[in-house]
Design an enzyme around this catalytic site. Structure first.
Site, PDB file in Angstrom:
ATOM      1  N   PHE A 520       0.813  -1.206   0.000  1.00  0.00           N
ATOM      2  CA  PHE A 520       0.000   0.000   0.000  1.00  0.00           C
ATOM      3  C   PHE A 520       0.849   1.259   0.000  1.00  0.00           C
ATOM      4  O   PHE A 520       0.337   2.358   0.004  1.00  0.00           O
ATOM      5  CB  PHE A 520      -0.917  -0.001   1.221  1.00  0.00           C
ATOM      6  N   VAL A 523       6.998   2.542   3.998  1.00  0.00           N
ATOM      7  CA  VAL A 523       6.918   2.755   5.438  1.00  0.00           C
ATOM      8  C   VAL A 523       8.222   3.394   5.902  1.00  0.00           C
ATOM      9  O   VAL A 523       9.302   2.946   5.524  1.00  0.00           O
ATOM     10  CB  VAL A 523       6.723   1.413   6.174  1.00  0.00           C
ATOM     11  N   ASP A 633      -3.873  -9.852   2.742  1.00  0.00           N
ATOM     12  CA  ASP A 633      -2.458  -9.833   2.373  1.00  0.00           C
ATOM     13  C   ASP A 633      -1.601 -10.373   3.520  1.00  0.00           C
ATOM     14  O   ASP A 633      -0.679  -9.714   3.982  1.00  0.00           O
ATOM     15  CB  ASP A 633      -2.033  -8.420   1.969  1.00  0.00           C
TER      16      ASP A 633
END
Ligand SMILES: *[C@@H]1O[C@H](CO)[C@@H](O)[C@H](O)[C@H]1NC(C)=O
Ligand SMILES: *[C@@H]1O[C@H](CO)[C@@H](O)[C@H](O)[C@H]1NC(C)=O
Ligand SMILES: *[C@@H]1O[C@H](CO)[C@@H](O)[C@H](O)[C@H]1NC(C)=O
Ligand SMILES: *[C@@H]1O[C@H](CO)[C@@H](O)[C@H](O)[C@H]1NC(C)=O
Ligand SMILES: *[C@@H]1O[C@H](CO)[C@@H](O)[C@H](O)[C@H]1NC(C)=O
Ligand SMILES: *[C@@H]1O[C@H](CO)[C@@H](O)[C@H](O)[C@H]1NC(C)=O
Ligand SMILES: *[C@@H]1O[C@H](CO)[C@@H](O)[C@H](O)[C@H]1NC(C)=O
Length: 856
Positions: A520, A523, A633
């Site tokens: 997504f 990080v 996921d």
């Protein structure tokens, strides 16, 4: 022994007190040796029976004990008013577990009597009967308090009445809580429905918690007479004759730990149902689980018109605005009242707007006063309705507007709530104010003095701090100008903190240190102003609107579990969407399993606890939290380890949420998953369910055992996919060859390892229905359930089967435009029809309203 003797003499005293006036003394004189003999023989027989005619009084602090002294029944002082007393059964150390009359308090002249007619009575000093068991004339011959905490009245052959069948607010370990029984605490009650649902109810009318635990166990079964039990290991389970095993409802956080203690389930006066543990003799209770994760969702917690929100650490109650006063300034939970009642300002009322606030919407209100209209119409609808007191425009994309016509409304305010609410008040609508200033306002003059003082002090402090900062810190990057603001924040509450993009840019040093790149977005490591280490995820390709995003953030942040990474906050500014998570010191599981780095090694015991922890986290997502979430996921990259190597699942809730309550069809525009872990149904365009996560988990479990990617192809595996080869080895009985070579020189519990291998093969079955639920996976891993021999998992070779290890962590977007997550139920069809009718009606109403408004 001695305490037994004491309690016996106490009983005798009570007996004489009660009977002396009504019995002629010669009879008494004649009877008493006989009675003593009788008492003595019963006592010697070890039954510890309490004879009829016994009584307890608060004054001589007499009590009846269970044989080992674990529990006792007697008067304890009322925590609400220490000059009053409650007749209670207490656990060693003074933890009350049952109270006569559900907590009815009495004065010091009261008595608790086991009368000669078999009735058990609590009588006030004035002689009023406060509570009785209603067992007069039922042949009761004695009573006893057992070591389980159960107090029973019995005849010569059977138990006639007992406290386990008449619980007050607590369920003990060996107690069965059945359908028809109720726990009460103030206005709140807890009960079990015949279908196995657990419900929490306010004022016998509003059900604010109704949860079914419909796992594979209960599916397609009609329950006969279900009951709840708290097992001694801390599990609350639901049992029924039609279920082969008990269904797990919750684990307490100290699950499985033992010691000289008890656990119990209690309905607290704040409307939450919790599991506690208490160590013998300590008198201290520790919370281990609560049914309602978000206290602000408990209806009526802040009283009528009260608004629940979170300060840094806990939920707090406030009033909607300065149009309101606290009913009791010393107890904000009592609610708020209007300074001027609506009926005292006819024709001059207006709607006060409350942003990010909702009025709690639970059945039956929900079904009666629900419309599809926009925000403005939601406000006007309530203003013009005579009985409407408040309204909430949900603004989560559903277009729902709830009108509150009941005279009791309960509010919830949080930055993450997309709703806007309105309350009817007498004009003018005053600004919202912090609750503390509300009280000061009561005396205007005093208020001014205090305000000037506060302002002066604040100004002085700000100048002083600014001076300090200027002198010492201006060159340090650690203390930016924002730190003063954050010194006050601790990020410890359940509510997510909203950050500005600038703050996050600063805390991550302009996104300098990248921790990883997930499906997504990337990080980054960050340090907040209060020095909390965090992981900041910069979301990419999120096309949702602001409100929808906030909704999902609210869902994610209300999902708390030991094995889930906690969301601390979020940022939603323009196109920037970021999530701030707690930082996990040991990084992700893949770095331990697949790297050659010899410093990153895990023992088998740790691997196994990671496997179980991960399974528990996913179970919570699937079965136990309010809005069920399919992760979509699961892979080693998304399993993080904290400093104690506890497994925490991350990235949940980012794929589409699956909400079983929501019958509207959700279409998946793009789903993301990772090769090798994707269940076959992703590729076959079939519905995605929680069983798809089970598949991915099975692959991860196999990797935990083997230390190799499940899709690795090498000469060792005869050029077959590792998972396929592993099953063949298993069939040959070669479990050791599946095991990670690095575990070879360690002490490995082979039985545990074999169980893990079997479970993993069950999880990766091609047919979703053949895979176990995650709850069952946990039980199988723990050895609670036996694991049968799994059939061969078929290889699904749809397009993506040939995967080389170079493409390991690249995520693929699978486009499954028409795959709805939940099959549409027939009821949702009729729902849509009726709602479109009501929408039309309301639109008509609204337009006439609007024109009326313009003309007046
Ligand atoms: C004892 O109570 C049970 C249950 O109420 C009843 O069935 C039984 O007949 C009673 N026995 C005697 C001896 O009264
Ligand atoms: C609870 O139910 C179980 C199973 O039906 C039973 O064996 C047990 O005796 C019950 N316990 C109590 C205290 O009634
Ligand atoms: C609780 O319910 C009763 C009866 O339904 C009602 O009369 C009472 O007003 C309610 N209490 C509150 C605080 O609304
Ligand atoms: C049982 O709980 C589920 C939610 O978990 C809910 O959808 C269902 O309506 C409840 N059933 C009843 C009869 O209340
Ligand atoms: C479980 O769900 C199925 C359908 O999904 C339903 O038919 C059944 O009644 C539910 N069982 C319980 C106990 O709610
Ligand atoms: C938050 O509220 C709780 C409960 O009212 C209170 O004890 C605590 O001091 C408050 N914290 C702050 C920072 O205001
Ligand atoms: C309504 O309230 C406003 C503000 O208090 C006041 O100025 C106005 O006169 C009131 N109107 C009526 C009709 O009472």
């Amino acid at each position: 022994m001695r305490s037994d003797g004491e309690s016996l003499s106490g009983q005798k005293m009570g007996l004489c007190d009660r009977k002396a006036p009504s019995l002629p003394s010669p009879v008494l004189l004649f009877l008493s040796p006989l009675l003593l003999l009788l008492l003595g023989s019963l006592w010697l027989a070890g039954a510890a029976d309490i004879p009829l005619g016994s009584a307890l009084s608060p004054l001589n602090s007499s009590s009846w004990s269970s044989p080992s002294g674990t529990y006792s029944l007697g008067f304890v002082s009322d925590p609400q008013n220490t000059s009053l007393y409650l007749a209670a059964i207490t656990y060693s150390g003074g933890v009350p577990v049952w109270t006569a009359g559900g907590g009815a308090s009495v004065d010091s002249a009261a008595s608790f009597q086991l009368r000669s007619d078999g009735n058990l009575r609590l009588v006030d000093g004035s002689g009023t009967v406060v509570w009785e068991s209603g067992t007069a004339g039922k042949g009761v011959s004695a009573a006893s308090l057992l070591d389980t905490g159960e107090f029973e009245l019995k005849n010569s052959t059977a138990v006639v009445w007992d406290t386990f069948a008449h619980p007050t607010d607590t369920i003990l370990q060996s107690q069965n809580f059945t359908v028809g029984q109720t726990l009460h605490s103030g206005d709140y009650s807890f009960s079990l429905l015949a279908n196995g649902n657990l419900t929490l109810t306010w004022n016998d009318s509003i059900v604010y918690f109704n949860k079914g635990f419909n796992s594979t166990f209960t599916a397609n079964k009609t329950l006969a007479s279900p009951f709840l039990t708290l097992q001694s290991n801390g599990i609350i389970s639901l049992s029924d004759a039609s279920l082969s095993t008990a269904v797990v409802i919750s684990y307490s956080s100290d699950y499985g730990e033992s010691g000289d203690m008890i656990r119990f389930v209690k309905l607290d006066s704040d409307g939450n149902l919790r599991t506690y543990s208490a160590v013998r003799g300590s008198g201290i209770t520790n919370e281990r689980w609560s049914a309602v994760a978000d206290q602000c969702e408990v209806f009526g917690w802040c009283g009528n018109m009260g608004i629940c929100s979170y300060n840094d650490t806990s939920p707090v109650c406030g009033c909607p605005s300065e149009n309101f006063n606290f009913v009791d300034p010393n107890d904000h939970r009592k609610g708020c009242k209007r300074r001027t009642e609506i009926q005292n300002c006819p024709g001059n009322s207006t709607m006060l707007t409350l942003d990010n606030t909702k009025f709690l919407t639970y059945p039956p209100e929900i079904s009666t006063e629900q419309f599809f209209v926009g925000i403005t119409a939601c406000r006007l609808n309530c203003l013009s309705g005579v009985s409407c007191v408040a309204s909430t425009a949900l603004a989560d994309g559903s277009g729902f507007c709830y009108l509150k016509v009941s005279n009791f409304v309960s509010g919830y305010e949080s930055a993450a709530l997309p709703s806007t609410s309105f309350v009817k008040v007498c004009a003018p609508a005053l600004p919202n104010s912090p609750s503390t200033l509300d009280e000061v306002h009561s005396s205007k003059l005093k208020g001014w003095v205090v305000a000037v003082l506060i302002f002066g002090t604040l100004l002085g402090m700000i100048l002083f701090e600014w001076g300090l900062w200027w002198c010492f810190c201006r060159n340090s990057t650690k203390y930016g100008p924002l730190s003063a603001h954050y010194a006050l924040l601790e990020y410890a509450s359940g509510a997510p903190v909203q950050f500005s993009y600038r703050e996050l840019q600063k805390s991550t040093k302009r996104f300098k240190e990248k921790l990883g790149e997930g499906g997504f977005g990337a990080v980054y490591k960050g340090v907040l102003a209060n020095r909390t280490m965090v992981a900041v995820k910069q979301l990419e390709g999120i096309e949702q609107g602001e409100k929808q995003f906030r909704m999902e953030v609210a869902t994610i942040s209300s999902t708390h579990h030991l094995n889930l990474v906690r969301l601390i906050g979020f940022c939603s500014e323009g196109r920037h969407r970021l999530l701030v998570y707690e930082f996990m010191k040991n990084g992700s599981l893949d770095s331990f399993l697949f790297s050659g780095d010899s410093s990153r090694k895990l023992t088998w015991a740790t691997r196994f606890s990671v496997a179980v922890g991960t399974a528990r986290g996913i179970t919570y997502l699937h079965e136990e939290c309010r809005d069920c979430i399919v992760h979509c996921d699961i892979k080693p990259e998304n399993i993080l380890l904290d400093e104690n190597y506890n497994a925490k699942v991350s990235d949940f809730g980012l794929a589409k949420l699956v909400n079983p309550k929501d019958h509207r069809q959700r279409t998946l525009t793009s789903v993301r998953g990772t090769r090798g872990y994707l269940a076959p149904e992703w590729l076959a365009n079939l519905p995605i369910t929680s069983k798809s996560d089970v598949y991915s988990y099975g692959m991860v479990l196999l990797e935990i055992v083997s230390g190799r990617r499940n899709f690795d192809v090498s000469d060792d595996t005869d050029r077959k996919k590792f998972s396929v080869w592993a099953y063949e080895e298993f069939e040959k009985g070669n479990i050791r060859s599946i095991m990670d070579k690095r575990l070879a020189e360690q002490d490995v519990d082979m039985e545990q390892l074999e169980r893990a291998v079997l479970v993993s093969f069950w999880c990766i079955q091609e047919q979703p229905s053949q895979r176990p639920s995650m709850g069952k996976v946990v039980q199988m891993l723990e050895g609670v359930l036996d694991v049968e021999r799994p059939p061969a998992p078929k290889v699904m070779d749809v397009g993506l089967a040939v995967v080389t290890s170079s493409s390991v962590s690249t995520s693929v977007a699978v486009f499954a435009t028409s795959a709805s997550i939940q099959p549409l139920s027939s009821s949702s069809q009729s729902n849509t029809n009726s709602s479109s009718i009501s929408r039309r009606n309301v639109e008509k109403q609204t337009s006439s309203l609007l024109s009326k408004d313009l003309s007046s």
